[in-house]
Design a protein around this motif. Structure first.
Motif, PDB file in Angstrom:
ATOM      1  N   UNK A 291      -1.571  13.888  -9.238  1.00 24.66           N
ATOM      2  CA  UNK A 291      -0.872  15.076  -9.745  1.00 24.66           C
ATOM      3  C   UNK A 291      -1.321  15.420 -11.157  1.00 24.66           C
ATOM      4  N   UNK A 292      -1.598  14.410 -11.964  1.00 27.80           N
ATOM      5  CA  UNK A 292      -2.033  14.655 -13.336  1.00 27.80           C
ATOM      6  C   UNK A 292      -3.491  15.083 -13.390  1.00 27.80           C
ATOM      7  N   UNK A 293      -4.300  14.594 -12.451  1.00 26.91           N
ATOM      8  CA  UNK A 293      -5.744  14.818 -12.531  1.00 26.91           C
ATOM      9  C   UNK A 293      -6.185  16.170 -12.003  1.00 26.91           C
ATOM     10  N   UNK A 294      -5.505  16.685 -10.979  1.00 25.87           N
ATOM     11  CA  UNK A 294      -5.985  17.910 -10.325  1.00 25.87           C
ATOM     12  C   UNK A 294      -5.544  19.146 -11.109  1.00 25.87           C
ATOM     13  N   UNK A 295      -6.222  20.290 -10.940  1.00 26.61           N
ATOM     14  CA  UNK A 295      -5.789  21.545 -11.573  1.00 26.61           C
ATOM     15  C   UNK A 295      -4.398  21.945 -11.110  1.00 26.61           C
ATOM     16  N   UNK A 296      -3.786  22.858 -11.868  1.00 25.88           N
ATOM     17  CA  UNK A 296      -2.380  23.195 -11.640  1.00 25.88           C
ATOM     18  C   UNK A 296      -2.136  23.733 -10.233  1.00 25.88           C
ATOM     19  N   UNK A 297      -3.069  24.513  -9.672  1.00 30.69           N
ATOM     20  CA  UNK A 297      -2.841  25.121  -8.360  1.00 30.69           C
ATOM     21  C   UNK A 297      -3.023  24.130  -7.219  1.00 30.69           C
ATOM     22  N   UNK A 298      -3.534  22.936  -7.514  1.00 29.82           N
ATOM     23  CA  UNK A 298      -3.743  21.929  -6.473  1.00 29.82           C
ATOM     24  C   UNK A 298      -2.763  20.772  -6.578  1.00 29.82           C
ATOM     25  N   UNK A 299      -1.735  20.891  -7.363  1.00 28.30           N
ATOM     26  CA  UNK A 299      -0.794  19.796  -7.533  1.00 28.30           C
ATOM     27  C   UNK A 299       0.062  19.562  -6.289  1.00 28.30           C
TER      28      UNK A 299
ATOM     29  N   UNK B 171       0.832  -1.215   0.000  1.00 31.13           N
ATOM     30  CA  UNK B 171       0.000   0.000   0.000  1.00 31.13           C
ATOM     31  C   UNK B 171       0.863   1.261   0.000  1.00 31.13           C
ATOM     32  N   UNK B 172       1.962   1.238   0.763  1.00 34.99           N
ATOM     33  CA  UNK B 172       2.858   2.403   0.806  1.00 34.99           C
ATOM     34  C   UNK B 172       3.445   2.685  -0.571  1.00 34.99           C
ATOM     35  N   UNK B 173       3.951   1.653  -1.228  1.00 34.98           N
ATOM     36  CA  UNK B 173       4.511   1.830  -2.571  1.00 34.98           C
ATOM     37  C   UNK B 173       3.423   2.260  -3.547  1.00 34.98           C
ATOM     38  N   UNK B 174       2.246   1.663  -3.428  1.00 32.01           N
ATOM     39  CA  UNK B 174       1.155   1.960  -4.361  1.00 32.01           C
ATOM     40  C   UNK B 174       0.695   3.415  -4.231  1.00 32.01           C
ATOM     41  N   UNK B 175       0.548   3.883  -3.003  1.00 29.40           N
ATOM     42  CA  UNK B 175       0.064   5.247  -2.800  1.00 29.40           C
ATOM     43  C   UNK B 175       1.105   6.291  -3.171  1.00 29.40           C
ATOM     44  N   UNK B 176       2.372   6.041  -2.829  1.00 27.85           N
ATOM     45  CA  UNK B 176       3.394   7.063  -3.062  1.00 27.85           C
ATOM     46  C   UNK B 176       3.943   7.048  -4.484  1.00 27.85           C
ATOM     47  N   UNK B 177       3.805   5.951  -5.213  1.00 33.24           N
ATOM     48  CA  UNK B 177       4.379   5.875  -6.558  1.00 33.24           C
ATOM     49  C   UNK B 177       3.334   5.891  -7.662  1.00 33.24           C
ATOM     50  N   UNK B 178       2.124   5.455  -7.396  1.00 32.35           N
ATOM     51  CA  UNK B 178       1.111   5.347  -8.461  1.00 32.35           C
ATOM     52  C   UNK B 178      -0.032   6.315  -8.224  1.00 32.35           C
ATOM     53  N   UNK B 179      -0.714   6.178  -7.083  1.00 26.89           N
ATOM     54  CA  UNK B 179      -1.859   7.038  -6.804  1.00 26.89           C
ATOM     55  C   UNK B 179      -1.438   8.504  -6.769  1.00 26.89           C
ATOM     56  N   UNK B 180      -0.296   8.785  -6.161  1.00 29.37           N
ATOM     57  CA  UNK B 180       0.153  10.174  -6.064  1.00 29.37           C
ATOM     58  C   UNK B 180       0.411  10.782  -7.436  1.00 29.37           C
ATOM     59  N   UNK B 181       1.016   9.996  -8.348  1.00 25.97           N
ATOM     60  CA  UNK B 181       1.281  10.507  -9.696  1.00 25.97           C
ATOM     61  C   UNK B 181      -0.021  10.735 -10.449  1.00 25.97           C
ATOM     62  N   UNK B 182      -0.974   9.811 -10.322  1.00 23.25           N
ATOM     63  CA  UNK B 182      -2.270   9.993 -10.978  1.00 23.25           C
ATOM     64  C   UNK B 182      -2.991  11.222 -10.427  1.00 23.25           C
TER      65      UNK B 182
END
Length: 557
Positions: free
Chosen positions: A480-488, A467-478
Motif C-alpha cells: 500500500x505504501x509502495x504503489x501509486x495512489x490510484x493502485x492502492x 504466511x497468512x498473517x505475514x501477507x495480510x499484515x506486513x506485505x499488504x501494508x508495504x
C-alpha cells in the motif's frame, strides 16, 4: 450528511459497553465522502481532517461554518490558524515530516505544502498561499453550485462574499469578488485578486473574505484538479498554533464540512475499484462455501462439528463482503452509505472476525480431529482471543463511523492495530502445542506412522498461518505504501486473495477424514491399535482412558 461529534470514552460497566457497541452499530452514517466534523473544546494544535485521491476534474469543497478561538490573542504579526493542503504521490503517509512540536507549520515556507489557507482574524481575510508550480490547481471561494439532485443531497449554494461579510468589519470587495474568476497561481489584470507575499516569483497569494458573526468565524472555498499533472493523494489539515505551546492550550470549537468528488463519483481514486473487487470476492467465498458443504454432505460419517464451523465462516465472510460492496456503491453515488446496510456490514464483520480466530485456534489445537477436550492452556487462549476480537471489532466500527479529525479516531486506530497483532500471536500457541505433543507422542503411544502424518499436517498448518498473517499484515501494508495512489486498492486485493487462499488450503488439509490421508489410520494396524493415555504439558488427552477399537475400525477419543 454525516455528523460526527467528539465523544469521551471512559471506564464503564459491561452493560454500558454493550450500549456503546449498539450505538456504534447505529452510527454508520458517519462513514462517507461527505464529511461534517464538529469538535467542541478541542485542544490539539494539528488535526488531520481527511485524505483523498483525486483524478483530473476532481473537486474538493470545504466549508468552515464555525470557528471559535476563545480568548486567544489575535495580535500576532503572522496568522497562527489555518488549513494546509499537501500531496503524497504514493502511500498514505503523514501530511508533513517529523518536526518540532512547538514549531508552527504555518510560519515557515515548506515544499511539503501545496497550499496554505491562513486565517487572519484581525483583518478578517484568508490568505491563500501557493507553493511550487501549480498551474492547473484552481482555487475559488464558495462551494460548487452543481451537485446532482438525484442523490438526495441538498444543493450547496455558492458563497456570496458580500453576504458572508455582512455585519462584520469592512472587507474590500476587490479582494473577494474577482477571486473566483482567476485561477490559482495567476495574476489578475486589475491586481485585486493576487497580492504577492514575497517577491520570490513562485509563491502566489489569493485573498478570500472571512465572515465574522458574534464570536464565530466562517468561510468556504473549493478546489478543482485541472490536469493529470495535479492528480494525486491530497491531505487536508487544520492547524491552531496557539495550542502548540505546552501549558498554554486553550480550547476552541470547530465545525467543518468537506465534500470530495471524482468525475466517477464520491470515492477516492484508490477506492473506485473496491465495489467490483468486494463483489467478486464475495462470489468466490460463496462458491467455496457451497463446494465445502457438498464435500461434507458426501462424507457425513467423517464430518466433525469443526467442519460445519468452517462452512459457517466461509458464508459469513461472503455476506460481509457483499454488504461492504453495496456500501461502496452507495458511497460512490450518494457520498454516504445506507445506514441499515452499514449496520448489517458491521454485524457480519463482527461475526466473521470472531469466527475466523476461533476456527483457526480450534483447528490448531487439534479439537475434533485428534481430541475433543481442550487443555487449561488452550482454554486460557480462547479466554483471551474472544474478548480481544470483540474489542478489535469495536475499534473497527469506531474507525469506520468517525471522521479522521475526531479526537478518538487515532486512539481507536492504535487499539485496532495492537489488538490485531496480539490475536495473531495468540492463535499460534495452540498450533505449537499440538506440534510439540505429536512429537512427544510419536514414540510413546505405538502409533508412530499416524502421529508422524499428523505432525506433518500441523507443521504445514503452522506455516500456513504464519504466511497468512505475514501477507495480510506486513506485505499488504508495504504494498500500500509502495504503489501509486490510484493502485492502492491492490492492498485489499492482496488481503482478500490471501484470505481465500488460506481458507481453501485449510479446507484441503483438514477435509473429512475419509478423504484425508493425513487423518487416516494405516489399514494393517486397524484391528490391533489401541489408544494409550498420554499426559503432556499442554494437557493433551487429559482425563481420557484407553478405549478399544469399534467394529468399523474407527478410533474413538
Amino acid at each position: 450528511m454525516a455528523v460526527c461529534e467528539r465523544r469521551g470514552l471512559g471506564r464503564g460497566s459491561p452493560a454500558e459497553w454493550g450500549q456503546l457497541l449498539l450505538l456504534l452499530l447505529l452510527s454508520g452514517s458517519c462513514s462517507g465522502r461527505i464529511h461534517r466534523l464538529a469538535l467542541t473544546g478541542e485542544k490539539r494544535s494539528d488535526i488531520q481532517l481527511n485524505n483523498f485521491g483525486f483524478y483530473t476534474n476532481g473537486s474538493l469543497e470545504v466549508e468552515l461554518s464555525v470557528l471559535r478561538l476563545g480568548l486567544q490573542e489575535t495580535e500576532a504579526k503572522f496568522p497562527l490558524v489555518g488549513f494546509s493542503l499537501s500531496r503524497v504521490q504514493s502511500g498514505s503517509v503523514g501530511s508533513y515530516p517529523t518536526r518540532d512540536p512547538h514549531e508552527c507549520p504555518l510560519q515557515r515556507n515548506s515544499s511539503n505544502f501545496l497550499v496554505l489557507f491562513l486565517i487572519d482574524t484581525k483583518d478578517l481575510q484568508v490568505q491563500v498561499r501557493k507553493y511550487g508550480e501549480q498551474k492547473q490547481l484552481f482555487i475559488s471561494p464558495g462551494l460548487l453550485p452543481d451537485v446532482p439532485s438525484k442523490s438526495g443531497l441538498p444543493k450547496p449554494e455558492p458563497t456570496d462574499p458580500s453576504k458572508v461579510d455582512s455585519g462584520t468589519s469592512t472587507v474590500s470587495k476587490a479582494k473577494t469578488e474577482p477571486v473566483s474568476q482567476v485561477p490559482a497561481g495567476k495574476t489578475s489584470s486589475d491586481g485585486g485578486s493576487v497580492s504577492p507575499q514575497a517577491p520570490s516569483g513562485k509563491d502566489k497569494e489569493l485573498v478570500l473574505g472571512l465572515g465574522h458573526l458574534n464570536d464565530s468565524y466562517n468561510f468556504s472555498f473549493h478546489m478543482v484538479v485541472g490536469s493529470r499533472a495535479e492528480e494525486g493523494q491530497y491531505i487536508l489539515n487544520f492547524h491552531n498554533c496557539y495550542n502548540s505551546i505546552p501549558g498554554r492550550e486553550r480550547p476552541f470549537d470547530l465545525t467543518v464540512m468537506i465534500r470530495e468528488k471524482n468525475p466517477e463519483g464520491f470515492l477516492s481514486a484508490a477506492e473506485i475499484p473496491l465495489f467490483k473487487l468486494y463483489l467478486v470476492m464475495s462470489a468466490c467465498f460463496l462458491a467455496a462455501g457451497i463446494f465445502w458443504v457438498s464435500v461434507l454432505c458426501r462424507n457425513t460419517y467423517n464430518v466433525f462439528k469443526i467442519h460445519w464451523l468452517m462452512a459457517a465462516l466461509a458464508f459469513t465472510k461472503s455476506i460481509s463482503l457483499l454488504f461492504h460492496s453495496i456500501n461502496y456503491y452507495f458511497i460512490n453515488s450518494q457520498g454516504h452509505p445506507i445506514e441499515g446496510l452499514a449496520v448489517m456490514h458491521y454485524i457480519t464483520h463482527l461475526l466473521k472476525g470472531a469466527l475466523l480466530f476461533i476456527t483457526i485456534a480450534l483447528i490448531g489445537s487439534g479439537w475434533a480431529f485428534v481430541k475433543y477436550v481442550l487443555s487449561d492452556k488452550e482454554k486460557k487462549i480462547f479466554g483471551i482471543v474472544i474478548p480481544l476480537q470483540v474489542l478489535a471489532n469495536v475499534a473497527y466500527i469506531v474507525i469506520e463511523s468517525r471522521e479522521e479529525g475526531a479526537s478518538d479516531y487515532g486512539f481507536w486506530k492504535k487499539i485496532l492495530f495492537l489488538v490485531d497483532l496480539i490475536c495473531c500471536g495468540a492463535i499460534l500457541f495452540p498450533v505449537v502445542w499440538s506440534i510439540r505433543h505429536l512429537q512427544d507422542a510419536s514414540g510413546t503411544d505405538g502409533k508412530v506412522a499416524v502421529n508422524l502424518a499428523k505432525l506433518k499436517l500441523f507443521r504445514h498448518y503452522y506455516v500456513m498461518v504464519i504466511c497468512y498473517v505475514y501477507f495480510t499484515r506486513i506485505i499488504a501494508i508495504l504494498l500500500r505504501v509502495a504503489v501509486p495512489f490510484q493502485w492502492q486498492w491492490l492492498y485489499q486485493l492482496l488481503v482478500e486473495g490471501s484470505t481465500l487462499t488460506f481458507f481453501v488450503l485449510t479446507g484441503y488439509k483438514f477435509q473429512p477424514a475419509g478423504d484425508n490421508p493425513y487423518l487416516q489410520l494405516p489399514q494393517e494396524d486397524e484391528e490391533d491399535v489401541q489408544m494409550e493415555q498420554v499426559m503432556t504439558d499442554s494437557g493433551f488427552r487429559e482425563g481420557l482412558s484407553k478405549v478399544n477399537k469399534t467394529a468399523s475400525g474407527r478410533e474413538l477419543l
